[in-house]
Design a protein around this motif. Structure first.
Motif, PDB file in Angstrom:
ATOM      1  N   GLU A 163       1.058  -1.240  -0.080  1.00  0.00           N
ATOM      2  CA  GLU A 163       0.188   0.018   0.055  1.00  0.00           C
ATOM      3  C   GLU A 163       0.861   1.252  -0.036  1.00  0.00           C
ATOM      4  O   GLU A 163       1.992   1.321   0.444  1.00  0.00           O
ATOM      5  N   PRO A 164       0.469   2.413  -0.831  1.00  0.00           N
ATOM      6  CA  PRO A 164       1.264   3.354  -0.889  1.00  0.00           C
ATOM      7  C   PRO A 164       1.256   4.212   0.472  1.00  0.00           C
ATOM      8  O   PRO A 164       0.585   4.169   1.435  1.00  0.00           O
ATOM      9  N   PRO A 165       2.347   5.126   0.579  1.00  0.00           N
ATOM     10  CA  PRO A 165       2.267   6.111   1.841  1.00  0.00           C
ATOM     11  C   PRO A 165       1.198   6.937   1.729  1.00  0.00           C
ATOM     12  O   PRO A 165       0.577   7.063   0.733  1.00  0.00           O
ATOM     13  N   PRO A 166       0.890   7.677   2.851  1.00  0.00           N
ATOM     14  CA  PRO A 166      -0.312   8.582   2.950  1.00  0.00           C
ATOM     15  C   PRO A 166      -0.206   9.856   1.870  1.00  0.00           C
ATOM     16  O   PRO A 166       0.782  10.034   1.512  1.00  0.00           O
ATOM     17  N   ARG A 167      -1.347  10.241   1.414  1.00  0.00           N
ATOM     18  CA  ARG A 167      -1.421  11.275   0.475  1.00  0.00           C
ATOM     19  C   ARG A 167      -0.821  12.444   1.019  1.00  0.00           C
ATOM     20  O   ARG A 167      -1.159  12.712   2.124  1.00  0.00           O
ATOM     21  N   ALA A 168       0.204  13.135   0.265  1.00  0.00           N
ATOM     22  CA  ALA A 168       0.654  14.175   0.613  1.00  0.00           C
ATOM     23  C   ALA A 168      -0.361  15.590   0.478  1.00  0.00           C
ATOM     24  O   ALA A 168      -1.123  15.320  -0.234  1.00  0.00           O
ATOM     25  N   ALA A 169      -0.348  16.263   1.345  1.00  0.00           N
ATOM     26  CA  ALA A 169      -1.202  17.704   1.263  1.00  0.00           C
ATOM     27  C   ALA A 169      -0.932  18.321  -0.215  1.00  0.00           C
ATOM     28  O   ALA A 169       0.132  18.115  -0.609  1.00  0.00           O
ATOM     29  N   LEU A 170      -1.956  18.831  -0.631  1.00  0.00           N
ATOM     30  CA  LEU A 170      -1.913  19.375  -1.896  1.00  0.00           C
ATOM     31  C   LEU A 170      -0.666  20.540  -2.316  1.00  0.00           C
ATOM     32  O   LEU A 170      -0.169  20.631  -3.202  1.00  0.00           O
ATOM     33  N   ALA A 171      -0.673  21.252  -1.257  1.00  0.00           N
ATOM     34  CA  ALA A 171       0.392  22.066  -1.059  1.00  0.00           C
ATOM     35  C   ALA A 171       1.751  21.727  -1.243  1.00  0.00           C
ATOM     36  O   ALA A 171       2.556  22.202  -1.962  1.00  0.00           O
ATOM     37  N   GLU A 172       2.059  20.451  -0.400  1.00  0.00           N
ATOM     38  CA  GLU A 172       3.429  19.980  -0.882  1.00  0.00           C
ATOM     39  C   GLU A 172       3.589  19.054  -2.102  1.00  0.00           C
ATOM     40  O   GLU A 172       4.482  19.510  -2.797  1.00  0.00           O
ATOM     41  N   GLN A 173       2.475  18.707  -2.714  1.00  0.00           N
ATOM     42  CA  GLN A 173       2.590  18.173  -4.146  1.00  0.00           C
ATOM     43  C   GLN A 173       2.593  19.416  -5.013  1.00  0.00           C
ATOM     44  O   GLN A 173       3.577  19.195  -6.013  1.00  0.00           O
ATOM     45  N   GLN A 174       2.030  20.557  -4.742  1.00  0.00           N
ATOM     46  CA  GLN A 174       2.473  21.619  -5.741  1.00  0.00           C
ATOM     47  C   GLN A 174       3.633  22.334  -5.649  1.00  0.00           C
ATOM     48  O   GLN A 174       4.372  22.506  -6.743  1.00  0.00           O
ATOM     49  N   GLU A 175       4.144  22.260  -4.446  1.00  0.00           N
ATOM     50  CA  GLU A 175       5.762  22.529  -4.490  1.00  0.00           C
ATOM     51  C   GLU A 175       6.748  21.775  -5.066  1.00  0.00           C
ATOM     52  O   GLU A 175       7.576  22.135  -5.715  1.00  0.00           O
ATOM     53  N   VAL A 176       6.385  20.588  -4.834  1.00  0.00           N
ATOM     54  CA  VAL A 176       7.358  19.456  -5.813  1.00  0.00           C
ATOM     55  C   VAL A 176       6.975  19.665  -7.023  1.00  0.00           C
ATOM     56  O   VAL A 176       8.218  19.423  -7.662  1.00  0.00           O
ATOM     57  N   LEU A 177       5.976  19.479  -7.578  1.00  0.00           N
ATOM     58  CA  LEU A 177       5.658  19.689  -9.047  1.00  0.00           C
ATOM     59  C   LEU A 177       6.058  20.906  -9.495  1.00  0.00           C
ATOM     60  O   LEU A 177       7.021  20.764 -10.760  1.00  0.00           O
ATOM     61  N   GLU A 178       6.195  22.036  -9.018  1.00  0.00           N
ATOM     62  CA  GLU A 178       6.615  23.157  -9.496  1.00  0.00           C
ATOM     63  C   GLU A 178       8.262  23.284  -9.595  1.00  0.00           C
ATOM     64  O   GLU A 178       9.036  23.592 -10.523  1.00  0.00           O
ATOM     65  N   LYS A 179       8.769  22.634  -8.510  1.00  0.00           N
ATOM     66  CA  LYS A 179      10.193  22.485  -8.678  1.00  0.00           C
ATOM     67  C   LYS A 179      10.608  21.510  -9.651  1.00  0.00           C
ATOM     68  O   LYS A 179      11.622  21.845 -10.440  1.00  0.00           O
ATOM     69  N   PHE A 180      10.085  20.429  -9.715  1.00  0.00           N
ATOM     70  CA  PHE A 180      10.199  19.553 -11.014  1.00  0.00           C
ATOM     71  C   PHE A 180      10.392  20.087 -12.225  1.00  0.00           C
ATOM     72  O   PHE A 180      11.154  19.962 -13.019  1.00  0.00           O
TER      73      PHE A 180
END
Length: 294
Positions: A163-180
């Motif tokens: 099972e995957p790790p817990p869903r990250a908050a959208l703010a964290e996802q957005q930060e990672v995606l923008e950096k990527f």
């Protein structure tokens, strides 16, 4: 005062039924078809005391038939198979907003469910996700209650530890995606590698109709090479980036990618945890993007 009609009752439970059907089949089209197929049966039925339970049972039976047929078709599928992405706006009035809030419809969770047999998947999802009693699950599967329990037990063992790790908050996802995306646009390989977990995986689904990774790509360096190759393949706008539209894919942040003026050609989403990308899902099969607008 307006009387409550059969259509009103059906409409009240439609979002729940779509959620059940999508989690069972992993297909937006199959989920919508299963719910639509249940409607005339419900309209003709009489003496139903628990509409939600009755409809859930009927939709689950329809989905089980579709799962069994899909299992046969998938034997000849080219490359990796991914569930059909479910895109939403993130607005509360989006009819599918309630569906994608559940962790069980995250892409990473659905990929785990694909390891199960159709009977195991139905028993596991209906009991563990929707708390359906095993007696009713047995009716759906056409087996004894003991056999239904066994299917669910085997499913739990099959997915244990996956099972995957817990869903990250959208703010964290957005930060990672923008950096990527910034790292990709500047060609900063080291920055891209720094955002990928060393053991990250990438699964591409082209179905033999579009180019993507045929087999699962494992490791940060190989995934980085794949993405830089993808950028070279696609058209660019005046900023130097591929034409992208942010969206929610199964409740997690992702992007729709296309050349300017053309239909969506792929959808990409990521599983983020502790600031790192642990999994990437690349949907390129046009058969699974027909419902995606750019």
């Amino acid at each position: 005062m307006r009387l409550v009609t059969t259509a009103d009752v059906f409409g009240l439970h439609r979002a729940h039924l779509i959620g059940v059907a999508y989690r069972l089949t992993g297909s937006v089209a199959d989920a919508e078809d299963a719910v639509q197929e249940a409607w005339p049966r419900f309209a003709k039925a009489t003496g139903i005391e628990d509409a939600r339970g009755w409809l859930t049972t009927v939709v689950s039976r329809i989905c089980l038939d579709r799962l069994r047929s899909a299992a046969v078709r998938r034997e000849t599928y080219v490359g990796s198979w991914l569930p059909e992405p479910l895109l939403t706006t993130g607005e509360d009035d989006d009819p599918l907003a309630a569906v994608v809030r559940a962790d069980g419809v995250r892409m990473a969770a659905l990929v785990v469910l694909d390891r199960l047999t159709p009977d195991q998947r139905v028993a596991f999802v209906l009991h563990d996700a929707f708390s359906m009693p095993f007696g009713e699950i047995a009716d759906v599967l056409g087996v004894s209650e003991a056999a239904a329990r066994q299917h669910a037990s085997r499913a739990r063992k099959a997915v244990a530890g996956a099972e995957p790790p817990p869903r990250a908050a959208l703010a964290e996802q957005q930060e990672v995606l923008e950096k990527f995306l910034r790292a990709m646009s500047s060609g900063d390989v080291e920055a891209v590698l720094g955002l990928l977990h060393p053991e990250a995986v990438m699964v591409g689904d082209g179905g033999g109709k579009a180019r993507t990774a045929v087999h699962t790509v494992t490791g940060a360096e190989k995934i980085a090479r794949f993405f830089f190759g993808l950028m070279r393949k696609y058209g660019f706008d005046e900023t130097g980036m591929p034409v992208l539209r942010p969206t929610l894919v199964n409740g997690d942040l992702g992007v729709v990618m296309a050349r300017t003026g053309e239909a969506a050609q792929r959808v990409i989403t990521m599983a983020v945890h502790d600031g790192k990308v642990h999994a990437v899902y690349d949907f390129a099969n046009p058969d699974k993007l027909g419902h995606v607008a750019f």
